[in-house]
Design a protein around this motif. Sequence first.
Motif, PDB file in Angstrom:
ATOM      1  N   THR A 231       0.822  -1.213   0.000  1.00  0.00           N
ATOM      2  CA  THR A 231       0.000   0.000   0.000  1.00  0.00           C
ATOM      3  C   THR A 231       0.852   1.258   0.000  1.00  0.00           C
ATOM      4  N   GLN A 232       1.950   1.233   0.748  1.00  0.00           N
ATOM      5  CA  GLN A 232       2.821   2.404   0.850  1.00  0.00           C
ATOM      6  C   GLN A 232       3.791   2.527  -0.320  1.00  0.00           C
ATOM      7  N   GLY A 233       3.786   1.558  -1.214  1.00  0.00           N
ATOM      8  CA  GLY A 233       4.690   1.607  -2.352  1.00  0.00           C
ATOM      9  C   GLY A 233       6.126   1.266  -2.023  1.00  0.00           C
ATOM     10  N   ARG A 234       6.372   0.710  -0.837  1.00  0.00           N
ATOM     11  CA  ARG A 234       7.736   0.297  -0.503  1.00  0.00           C
ATOM     12  C   ARG A 234       8.132  -0.970  -1.264  1.00  0.00           C
ATOM     13  N   ILE A 235       7.160  -1.738  -1.710  1.00  0.00           N
ATOM     14  CA  ILE A 235       7.418  -2.881  -2.578  1.00  0.00           C
ATOM     15  C   ILE A 235       6.360  -2.891  -3.679  1.00  0.00           C
ATOM     16  N   GLY A 236       6.730  -3.470  -4.807  1.00  0.00           N
ATOM     17  CA  GLY A 236       5.764  -3.657  -5.875  1.00  0.00           C
ATOM     18  C   GLY A 236       5.285  -5.085  -5.963  1.00  0.00           C
ATOM     19  N   ARG A 237       6.047  -5.976  -5.308  1.00  0.00           N
ATOM     20  CA  ARG A 237       5.725  -7.399  -5.379  1.00  0.00           C
ATOM     21  C   ARG A 237       6.294  -8.094  -4.158  1.00  0.00           C
ATOM     22  N   ALA A 238       5.605  -9.139  -3.697  1.00  0.00           N
ATOM     23  CA  ALA A 238       6.074  -9.941  -2.572  1.00  0.00           C
ATOM     24  C   ALA A 238       5.962 -11.414  -2.922  1.00  0.00           C
ATOM     25  N   VAL A 239       6.937 -12.180  -2.484  1.00  0.00           N
ATOM     26  CA  VAL A 239       6.914 -13.637  -2.611  1.00  0.00           C
ATOM     27  C   VAL A 239       6.981 -14.203  -1.199  1.00  0.00           C
ATOM     28  N   LEU A 240       5.938 -14.909  -0.808  1.00  0.00           N
ATOM     29  CA  LEU A 240       5.843 -15.475   0.536  1.00  0.00           C
ATOM     30  C   LEU A 240       6.254 -16.940   0.480  1.00  0.00           C
ATOM     31  N   HIS A 241       7.371 -17.257   1.112  1.00  0.00           N
ATOM     32  CA  HIS A 241       7.869 -18.632   1.129  1.00  0.00           C
ATOM     33  C   HIS A 241       7.334 -19.343   2.372  1.00  0.00           C
ATOM     34  N   ILE A 242       6.662 -20.455   2.149  1.00  0.00           N
ATOM     35  CA  ILE A 242       6.053 -21.221   3.232  1.00  0.00           C
ATOM     36  C   ILE A 242       6.539 -22.663   3.159  1.00  0.00           C
ATOM     37  N   LYS A 243       6.059 -23.501   4.082  1.00  0.00           N
ATOM     38  CA  LYS A 243       6.459 -24.903   4.093  1.00  0.00           C
ATOM     39  C   LYS A 243       5.593 -25.715   3.133  1.00  0.00           C
ATOM     40  N   PRO A 244       6.177 -26.732   2.492  1.00  0.00           N
ATOM     41  CA  PRO A 244       5.403 -27.542   1.550  1.00  0.00           C
ATOM     42  C   PRO A 244       4.481 -28.539   2.229  1.00  0.00           C
ATOM     43  N   TYR A 245       4.655 -28.741   3.522  1.00  0.00           N
ATOM     44  CA  TYR A 245       3.792 -29.649   4.282  1.00  0.00           C
ATOM     45  C   TYR A 245       3.878 -29.275   5.759  1.00  0.00           C
ATOM     46  N   PRO A 246       2.956 -29.769   6.602  1.00  0.00           N
ATOM     47  CA  PRO A 246       2.977 -29.421   8.034  1.00  0.00           C
ATOM     48  C   PRO A 246       4.338 -29.759   8.655  1.00  0.00           C
ATOM     49  N   TYR A 247       4.810 -28.862   9.500  1.00  0.00           N
ATOM     50  CA  TYR A 247       6.211 -28.905   9.905  1.00  0.00           C
ATOM     51  C   TYR A 247       6.354 -28.153  11.218  1.00  0.00           C
ATOM     52  N   TYR A 248       7.127 -28.690  12.131  1.00  0.00           N
ATOM     53  CA  TYR A 248       7.384 -28.025  13.411  1.00  0.00           C
ATOM     54  C   TYR A 248       6.096 -27.529  14.082  1.00  0.00           C
ATOM     55  N   VAL A 249       5.070 -28.317  14.037  1.00  0.00           N
ATOM     56  CA  VAL A 249       3.768 -28.072  14.640  1.00  0.00           C
ATOM     57  C   VAL A 249       3.048 -26.876  14.016  1.00  0.00           C
ATOM     58  N   SER A 250       3.645 -25.702  14.082  1.00  0.00           N
ATOM     59  CA  SER A 250       2.899 -24.493  13.735  1.00  0.00           C
ATOM     60  C   SER A 250       3.400 -23.775  12.486  1.00  0.00           C
TER      61      SER A 250
END
Length: 395
Positions: A231-250
Motif C-alpha cells: 500500500t505504501q509503495g515500498r514494494i511492488g511485489r512480494a513472494v511469501l515462502h512457506i512450508k510444503p507440508y505441516p512442519y514443526y507443529v505451527s
Amino acid sequence: MPERSDIPPAPVLLGNEPGSFPHSVLAERHPAIIRQVRESFPYDPERQRALDALLASCAEGVIEPLPADAHDAHRWTEWGAEAYSGRSWFDVPWLWSESYFYRRLLQAVGYFTPGPWQGIDPFRPSKLAELDAPETDEELSALDDLAHRAADEQDRALLHGSLWGNRADLGFRLSAEHDETATDTPPLVADDSETLWSLLPPTGSATLCLIADNAGRELVPDLLLIAHLLTQGRIGRAVLHIKPYPYYVSDATHADVLDALRRLTSAPGAATAYGRTLWSAMSDGRLTVRAHPFSGGPLPYAAMPADLREELAAGTLTVVKGDLNYRRLVGDRLWPPTTPFTDVTAYFPGPVAALRTLKSDVITGLDARTEEALVAAEGQKWRTGGTHALIQVRT
C-alpha cells in the motif's frame, strides 16, 4: 555450512547433552507432540501403531530410512538420511533430527499415503484454535487506531508486529509508549531496522521475499506487513515462502495462508482493508506463495539448491522470519554471540534481514556490552526464553 577462513569454527548443535535445550526438545517435546497429535484425531489402529513405533524410536531407538516408495525418499537420501541411518536421534545434528522427526510423524499419520488421512494436517486443530481465538480480534482492533498514525509510525508498528509474532500487540505500541532502551537488557538485542527501511524506499519497484515461520497469530502480522508495504509503495511485489507440508507443529503452509486471509477479510474495522489488499494482490500476482521443497528440509540455507538461490537473488530483500529460519540462516552452531552476522550470512545471494524472537541457543551479531548485560541479568536464559528479539540486516 561452508566455513569462512576468517570465522572461528563453532560446534554444530547436537541433542546428546542431558540438560541442554536441544536434548529437552528431543527427549521431552517430541514425545509430547506425538501424544498431542494422537489426541487431535481418531486415527485408526494402523496409524496408532505407527505413532507408537515413532515414540519408541525417539526414546530408545535409532534413525530409520523412509520407505523406499516414499515420494521424497531420494530427496532425504541427498539430505543425509542414509548417512545417519542407524544412529541415535541425539547424536546427529539437532536441526537435522528435529526436521526428520516431523517428516516421520507425517509418515506415521498417513499424510502422504493414499487413503482417508492423506493431506490431513495433524496440527490443524491447534492452528485454527489460535487463529480464531478472541485474542486475535483484540490484536487486529489495534489496526483501527494505527490507520490514523503517521507513515513512519505505521512502519515501525507493523514491522514490530511481525517481529514479535503472537505477541503482536507489543508491535502496536509507539516508541513514546514503549522505551526499549530503558534497561541494560532491552527487548531488542540488535536493531538494524533503519538499514532495512533504507532497502525498501517508496518507489514501488522492490521485490520482497519473506520466508515465513509460524501460522495463525504469527502469520497474520507477516501478512499485515506485506499489505502495508504494498500500500505504501515500498514494494511492488512480494513472494511469501512457506512450508510444503505441516512442519514443526505451527509452521505455515498454503492452507494456513488462506485461513489467515479468511480471518482478515472477515474481521471488523481496518483489518478488512488489509485483507482485501492481500486478496487483490494474490489475484493479480503482486503476492505469490512459494513452497519450495528445501523449505521443509533439514539443512542450513548455505546448502540451498541453485533454483532457490536464483529466486532469492532476484529479490530486493529477503526477510527471514522466526527462530528456526534463523538457525538455518546462520547455521545451527553454537557461535560466540559476538560473531558478526554479516560474516555468517556472507553466502546469502542478496540482501537479507532476520526478524526473530530468541527461542534457541543460536545467536550472532551481538556487541560485547549487550552480551555481558544479558548474561549478568539472566545467565543463559535470555537465549531461549522468547523475551528478547532482534532485527539484523546484511546488505
